[in-house]
Design an enzyme around this catalytic site. Structure first.
Site, PDB file in Angstrom:
ATOM      1  N   ARG A 193       4.575  -3.482  -1.057  1.00  0.00           N
ATOM      2  CA  ARG A 193       5.305  -2.556  -0.186  1.00  0.00           C
ATOM      3  C   ARG A 193       6.793  -2.863  -0.317  1.00  0.00           C
ATOM      4  NH1 ARG A 193       0.810  -4.374   2.825  1.00  0.00           N
ATOM      5  NH2 ARG A 193      -0.661  -2.708   3.364  1.00  0.00           N
ATOM      6  N   LYS A 218       1.333  -6.080   6.113  1.00  0.00           N
ATOM      7  CA  LYS A 218       1.306  -5.073   7.173  1.00  0.00           C
ATOM      8  C   LYS A 218       0.188  -5.338   8.163  1.00  0.00           C
ATOM      9  CE  LYS A 218       1.421  -0.044   7.773  1.00  0.00           C
ATOM     10  NZ  LYS A 218       1.346   1.259   7.070  1.00  0.00           N
ATOM     11  N   HIS A 282       7.702   4.498  -2.369  1.00  0.00           N
ATOM     12  CA  HIS A 282       6.356   4.018  -2.033  1.00  0.00           C
ATOM     13  C   HIS A 282       5.324   4.499  -3.041  1.00  0.00           C
ATOM     14  CE1 HIS A 282       3.566   2.178   0.811  1.00  0.00           C
ATOM     15  NE2 HIS A 282       2.757   3.217   0.643  1.00  0.00           N
ATOM     16  N   ARG A 285       3.861   2.101  -5.578  1.00  0.00           N
ATOM     17  CA  ARG A 285       2.661   1.376  -5.125  1.00  0.00           C
ATOM     18  C   ARG A 285       1.412   2.213  -5.409  1.00  0.00           C
ATOM     19  NH1 ARG A 285       0.670  -2.401  -1.223  1.00  0.00           N
ATOM     20  NH2 ARG A 285      -0.668  -1.486   0.376  1.00  0.00           N
ATOM     21  N   HIS A 308      -4.945  -3.921   1.942  1.00  0.00           N
ATOM     22  CA  HIS A 308      -5.428  -2.955   2.917  1.00  0.00           C
ATOM     23  C   HIS A 308      -6.305  -3.647   3.953  1.00  0.00           C
ATOM     24  CE1 HIS A 308      -4.834   0.909   0.304  1.00  0.00           C
ATOM     25  NE2 HIS A 308      -3.734   0.507   0.915  1.00  0.00           N
ATOM     26  N   TYR A 317      -8.359   6.362  -3.936  1.00  0.00           N
ATOM     27  CA  TYR A 317      -8.252   6.128  -5.374  1.00  0.00           C
ATOM     28  C   TYR A 317      -9.612   6.176  -6.072  1.00  0.00           C
ATOM     29  CZ  TYR A 317      -3.750   4.371  -3.778  1.00  0.00           C
ATOM     30  OH  TYR A 317      -2.514   4.263  -3.185  1.00  0.00           O
TER      31      TYR A 317
END
Length: 350
Positions: A193, A218, A282, A285, A308, A317
Site C-alpha cells: 500500500r 491495514k 493504488h 498494487r 488482506h 482476482y
C-alpha cells in the site's frame, strides 16, 4: 411465578439482569397482571431506571473513543478514524446519544450518497460509529442499544479492476522521474500500500534473507513479504547511498518522508505524458495481484502477500486464475492414466 409465604413472587431474567420480587398479593390473577406490567416496563426500558450515560452526547462518546480505543489500532486505521469523524461530527454535532436513532442514521447515509460519496466510504464511517456505540453499550454502560446495528450496510460496488499491461508499464517508467521510477518498480513487485511503501524503514529490511517486514498493516497485524530479484536489486542499490540520518528507505530530496501529495502529483504527470487514463497509484498494487493470479498463483498466497484481512477481499482476482484451475483438474490424471486407458480399451471392444 411462584408462591412463598402465602404470596406470589416473580423471577424474570433479562439479558444479564435478574428481577426477583414479591408481587405482594395472594390473588393469582392480580399477581399475573402485576407481573405483566413489570415485563412491559422492562421491555420499554423503564424498569431499571435511566442508564448512567443518558445525558451523554455524540461528542462525549467520540472523545472517549478517540482517547481510549483509537490508540490501540494501526496508524492507518487511526487516520481512517480521523477522516470519518470529520464527516460524522458535522452531521451529529453535539446530539444526545438517546436522540441518535436508526431513522437519522439512514438520513446520514442518504446525505452522503447525494454528495457522491462511495458506498465503501459510507460503510467505513458507519463502522466507526457502530464500534463507538458498542463500546458505549458493553464496556462503558452508558446506553442499552446500538442504533447502527439496525441499519443495513451499503452495497459496495466500487471495486476497481484496473492494472497495467507490459506496454503501458514500459511507457510509464520511461516518463517517470528517477526516484518515482524506483517506487513504481518496487510497488509492482511487492504490492505494498502507498503508506506502507513510503513508511518502509531499513530496520524492517533483511537483505540477507530477502524479506521486508511491514509492521503496521491495514488490518493491524505485521506481515513478512519475500523479495524477488527485481525488488531486491532496488534495495541493494539504495543501500549503497543510504542516508544515515534517516531510517526511511524512500526519501525526498530533503531527506524526509515523501509527501503522498507530491507522490501523487509526480505520478499523475507521468501518466499524462503517456496518455494512460483512469489509473491510480493504488492500481499498481492491483497490477501486482493480477499478474500473480494470471501466472497461476493461488488466491490464498495472493491474500497473504497483500495482507488482506480475509480471503473474501482477494476474490476479485479469482477470474485471472484459469491456469491454476487447469492444474487443479489435471492433477487428477496422475496415477489414473493407465486405468483410464484400460477402461477406454474395454469400451472400444464392446
Amino acid at each position: 411465578m411462584f408462591k412463598r409465604g402465602g404470596v406470589w413472587w416473580t423471577c424474570i431474567r433479562y439479558e444479564d439482569k435478574k428481577v426477583q420480587k414479591s408481587l405482594e398479593t395472594d390473588d393469582r390473577r392480580l399477581a399475573q397482571a402485576i407481573e405483566a406490567k413489570i415485563r412491559a416496563e422492562i421491555a420499554e426500558g423503564k424498569f431499571f431506571g435511566k442508564p448512567v450515560g443518558q445525558s451523554k452526547t455524540f461528542k462525549d462518546m467520540m472523545e472517549k473513543f478517540m482517547q481510549e480505543h483509537a490508540p490501540k489500532v494501526s496508524k492507518n486505521m487511526q487516520k481512517s478514524y480521523a477522516s470519518s469523524l470529520k464527516h460524522l461530527a458535522t452531521f451529529w454535532g453535539n446530539s444526545k446519544l438517546s436522540d441518535i436513532k436508526p431513522k437519522l442514521i439512514s438520513e446520514y447515509k442518504v446525505l452522503r450518497k447525494n454528495k457522491g460519496i462511495k458506498p465503501a466510504t459510507i460503510n467505513r464511517e458507519l463502522a466507526m460509529l457502530s464500534k463507538a456505540f458498542n463500546l458505549a453499550v458493553k464496556e462503558w454502560e452508558w446506553i442499552r442499544d446500538n442504533p447502527v446495528s439496525r441499519v443495513p450496510k451499503e452495497k459496495e460496488n466500487n471495486e476497481r479492476d484496473r492494472w497495467l499491461n507490459a506496454e503501458d508499464e514500459k511507457r510509464l517508467l520511461e516518463n517517470s522521474l528517477s526516484w518515482l521510477k524506483d517506487i513504481i518498480i518496487f510497488d509492482l513487485n511487492t504490492g505494498l500500500r502507498q503508506d506502507e511503501l513510503l513508511s518502509l524503514q531499513w530496520s524492517r529490511v533483511d537483505l540477507f534473507r530477502k524479506i521486508i517486514i511491514i509492521q503496521e498493516s491495514k488490518n493491524g497485524k505485521p506481515r513478512t513479504i519475500p523479495l524477488n530479484q527485481i525488488a531486491l536489486d532496488i534495495l541493494m542499490e539504495k543501500s549503497k547511498i543510504r542516508n544515515l540520518k534517516s531510517d526511511l528507505v524512500f526519501l525526498s530530496n530533503m531527506s524526509t518522508k515523501i509527501d503522498r501529495h507530491n507522490l501523487r502529483r509526480a505520478f499523475n504527470i507521468a501518466l499524462d505524458k503517456t496518455g494512460i487514463q483512469n489509473f491510480h497509484f493504488h492500481d499498481l498494487r492491483h497490477t501486482f495481484a493480477t499478474r500473480l493470479a494470471q501466472r497461476g498463483i493461488d488466491i490464498y498466497k495472493i491474500s497473504k502477500l497483500l495482507g488482506h484481512h480475509s480471503i473474501e477481499m482477494t476474490q476479485r482476482y479469482a477470474h485471472h486464475c484459469p491456469d491454476s484451475l487447469k492444474d487443479g483438474v489435471q492433477i487428477l490424471e496422475v496415477g489414473h492414466n493407465l486405468v483410464t486407458v484400460e477402461i477406454n480399451r474395454n469400451v472400444s471392444n464392446v
